[in-house]
Design an enzyme around this catalytic site. Structure first.
Site, PDB file in Angstrom:
ATOM      1  N   HIS A 243       1.708  -3.811  -4.853  1.00 40.56           N
ATOM      2  CA  HIS A 243       2.927  -3.203  -4.300  1.00 40.56           C
ATOM      3  C   HIS A 243       3.298  -1.908  -5.043  1.00 40.56           C
ATOM      4  CE1 HIS A 243       3.188  -6.786  -1.955  1.00 40.56           C
ATOM      5  NE2 HIS A 243       3.464  -7.563  -2.990  1.00 40.56           N
ATOM      6  N   ASP A 294      -1.774  -9.714   2.164  1.00 40.47           N
ATOM      7  CA  ASP A 294      -0.724 -10.412   1.434  1.00 40.47           C
ATOM      8  C   ASP A 294      -0.219 -11.687   2.119  1.00 40.47           C
ATOM      9  OD1 ASP A 294       1.403 -11.076  -0.183  1.00 40.47           O
ATOM     10  OD2 ASP A 294       2.352  -9.126  -0.221  1.00 40.47           O
TER      11      ASP A 294
HETATM   12  C1  NGQ Z   1       4.253 -14.362  -3.814  1.00 37.00           C
HETATM   13  N1  NGQ Z   1       4.837 -12.423  -2.516  1.00 37.00           N
HETATM   14  O1  NGQ Z   1       3.971 -14.749  -4.927  1.00 37.00           O
HETATM   15  O2  NGQ Z   1       3.806 -14.907  -2.800  1.00 37.00           O
HETATM   16  C2  NGQ Z   1       5.184 -13.173  -3.684  1.00 37.00           C
HETATM   17  C3  NGQ Z   1       6.608 -13.628  -3.611  1.00 37.00           C
HETATM   18  C4  NGQ Z   1       7.573 -13.494  -5.931  1.00 37.00           C
HETATM   19  C5  NGQ Z   1       5.133 -11.129  -2.414  1.00 37.00           C
HETATM   20  N2  NGQ Z   1       5.638 -10.571  -3.458  1.00 37.00           N
HETATM   21  C6  NGQ Z   1       7.100 -14.364  -4.795  1.00 37.00           C
HETATM   22  N3  NGQ Z   1       4.904 -10.460  -1.327  1.00 37.00           N
HETATM   23  O3  NGQ Z   1       7.241 -12.310  -5.983  1.00 37.00           O
HETATM   24  O4  NGQ Z   1       8.263 -14.042  -6.787  1.00 37.00           O
HETATM   25 ZN    ZN Z   2       1.609 -11.260  -3.416  1.00 35.71          ZN
END
Ligand code: NGQ
Ligand code: ZN
Length: 421
Positions: A243, A294
Site C-alpha cells: 500500500h 489483496d
Molecule cells: C489484512 N488488509 O491483514 O487483511 C489487512 C487488514 C489490518 C488490508 N490492509 C487488517 N487491506 O491491516 O489490520
Molecule cells: Zn493485505
C-alpha cells in the site's frame, strides 16, 4: 505485426506476435489474502453510519474466524484458478491465519501454510508464501484482541515455522517473510527475525494504508510509518511495502532511492477507502512498484492497472498520468512497471511463465503493435487471456483452467459450510 525483438534490447516490445497469439510475460500478484476471496462482495452493506476500513476489518475478522483447513484449501485453489485465467502467474500469499478456528495451534504448526501450498500446487500457480509475524494489537504494543489470537506468534515459533516451510521450497515455491504491519510487530522482533533469515529473502509489510495508522505512528513513535521504517531499518530491493498510500515527498524519494517495491492494490484500496497512492510523483522519482489483488474483490491485472491510472485521472482531472518521457503509452508504462519489480518482490525468476492473448479477439482487430497493450488494458472487460504457462507448463487453454469445473465444485461445497450462520 513485427517479429520478436532480440531479448538483449532493453525496451523490447512487451507484447510479441507469435503464431499462437500475442505473447506477454506472466504477471506477479504481489499481495493476496486468499481467504478473503470467500467474503468478496459480502462486506458491502452498512454496518455503522461511519463505515470505514476499521469496521470492514471487524467483518473480515468474523469471516476469518470461520476458515478451516479444508475451506482455506478450497477457497485458495479456486482463487488461484481465477488468477491464472486472468493472467497472474505468481502469487505472493501474505498468510496470517496460522491457527485452528478455536485459536489452538495445530499439531503441525505449518498445517495452514501447507493448505495454501497445496492449493498453489494443485492449481499450478507459482507461489511465494509469506508467513506473517503478528504479535501486538497496535503501535502501543497492546495485546492481541480475541479475534487476532489466531494470527499471533512469538519470534521463536515464527522462526521454527519459517524453517519448516523453507524445507518445502521447490521450483514453483519460495518462502519469504512478512511483518503484518508496524502496528503488529515491535522493532526488536523485526530485528531478531531479520538477523535470523537469509539476507536476500524478500520481506513484505503492510504500511501507511490508512490516515489513522499514520496518526497513531506519529503520536506514539514520533514519525510517520514509512519515515520510521526508513530511520530504523535499511530499506533495499528485498523489501516490498504494501500500500504505502500516504507518503510525503521525502518518503517517496526515500523508497525510490532504496530500490524497495511498493505493492499497490488499487481495487482493494478503493474498496476500503484507503486513499490514492501518489503515482505520478513516485514514477517521476523512479520508484519500483507492482500490483496486488489483496482482498480479491477483483481478480484481474487489467483492472488493477486500469484503476491505478483512473484514480489519478479522477483526482487530478488530467489524462495519461502513468507515462515517462521515453514511454508515452500508459498501458505499456504500467505493464512494464509491474513486470520490472516481480523478480525482487517474489524472489523468483518466473522462467517459463507467459500468457498468450487471443490475437483474433475483436479488441486487437487492425491494431498496430504499438497500440496493442493499451487496447488490452483500456478496452472492455472480455478477457483476452487465452493460454497461460507457468514454469513451461500450460495451465490455461482457450481461456479455461484445465481443472476449472472440478475446482469450482470443491469451492461451492466449501462455501455452503462457510456461509451458513
Ligand atoms: C489484512 N488488509 O491483514 O487483511 C489487512 C487488514 C489490518 C488490508 N490492509 C487488517 N487491506 O491491516 O489490520
Ligand atoms: Zn493485505
Amino acid at each position: 505485426m513485427q517479429q520478436p525483438a532480440q531479448s538483449s534490447i532493453p525496451n523490447r516490445p512487451l507484447l510479441v506476435q507469435t503464431t499462437d497469439g500475442l505473447r506477454v510475460p506472466g504477471i506477479a500478484n504481489l499481495h493476496s489474502h486468499a481467504f478473503q476471496r470467500a467474503m468478496a462482495g459480502l462486506a458491502e452493506r452498512q454496518t455503522h453510519p461511519e463505515d470505514s476500513f476499521w469496521t470492514w476489518r471487524e467483518t473480515m475478522y468474523r469471516f476469518a474466524a470461520r476458515m478451516t483447513l479444508d475451506s482455506t484449501y478450497a477457497v485458495a485453489r479456486q482463487l488461484y484458478v481465477e488468477m491464472l485465467e486472468a493472467g497472474y502467474t505468481t502469487v505472493c500469499e501474505f498468510h496470517y491465519l496460522h491457527y485452528a478456528t478455536d485459536g489452538r495451534t495445530y499439531d503441525n504448526p505449518a498445517q495452514m501454510s501447507q493448505a495454501l501450498i497445496a492449493a498453489a500446487r494443485d492449481s499450478g500457480i507459482r507461489m511465494t508464501l509469506l508467513p506473517v509475524l503478528y504479535m501486538t494489537g497496535g503501535f502501543d504494543g497492546r495485546a492481541l484482541s480475541a479475534r487476532q489470537q489466531r494470527f499471533g506468534h512469538d519470534v521463536d515459533a515464527f522462526l521454527r515455522l519459517m524453517q519448516a516451510l523453507r524445507a518445502e521450497e521447490n521450483d514453483l515455491l519460495r518462502i519469504g517473510c512478512a511483518f503484518h504491519s508496524l502496528r503488529a510487530v515491535p522493532e526488536a522482533a523485526m530485528r531478531e527475525v531479520l538477523a535470523a533469515l537469509p539476507e536476500q529473502m524478500p520481506v513484505h509489510i503492510h504500511i501507511a494504508e490508512q490516515i489513522g495508522e499514520v496518526q497513531d505512528c506519529l503520536s506514539l513513535r514520533g514519525a510517520r510509518p514509512v519515515e520510521w521504517l526508513q530511520q530504523h531499518f535499511e530499506l533495499s530491493p528485498r523489501w516490498t511495502l504494501v500500500h504505502a498510500t500516504h507518503l510525503t515527498a521525502e518518503e517517496i524519494h526515500g523508497i525510490a532511492r532504496s530500490g524497495a517495491t511498493v505493492a499497490i492494490c488499487p481495487t482493494t484500496e478503493a474498496n476500503l477507502g484507503d486513499g490514492l497512492f501518489p503515482l505520478r510523483d513516485y514514477l517521476q522519482a523512479g520508484g519500483a512498484w507492482g500490483i496486488g489483488s489483496d482482498s480479491h474483490i477483483s481478480v484481474s491485472p487489467v483492472e488493477e492497472l486500469r484503476w491505478l491510472e483512473y484514480g489519478q485521472r479522477l483526482a487530478t482531472r488530467h489524462r495519461n498520468i502513468a507515462v515517462t518521457p521515453d514511454s508515452p503509452s500508459v498501458g505499456e508504462t504500467l505493464l512494464r512497471g509491474a513486470l520490472a519489480s516481480a523478480r525482487q518482490a517474489t524472489g523468483q525468476d518466473g522462467s517459463g511463465d507467459h500468457l498468450l492473448l487471443d490475437a483474433a479477439a475483436p479488441i486487437f482487430a487492425g491494431v498496430q503493435p504499438s497500440d496493442a497493450v493499451d487496447r488490452w488494458i483500456f478496452s472492455g472487460n472480455r478477457s483476452a487471456v487465452q493460454s497461460v504457462y507457468v514454469g513451461g507448463r500450460q495451465v490455461v487453454a482457450n481461456g479455461r483452467h484445465a481443472r476449472r469445473d472440478e475446482i469450482a465444485a470443491g469451492y461451492r461445497a466449501a462455501m455452503r459450510g462457510l456461509l451458513v450462520d
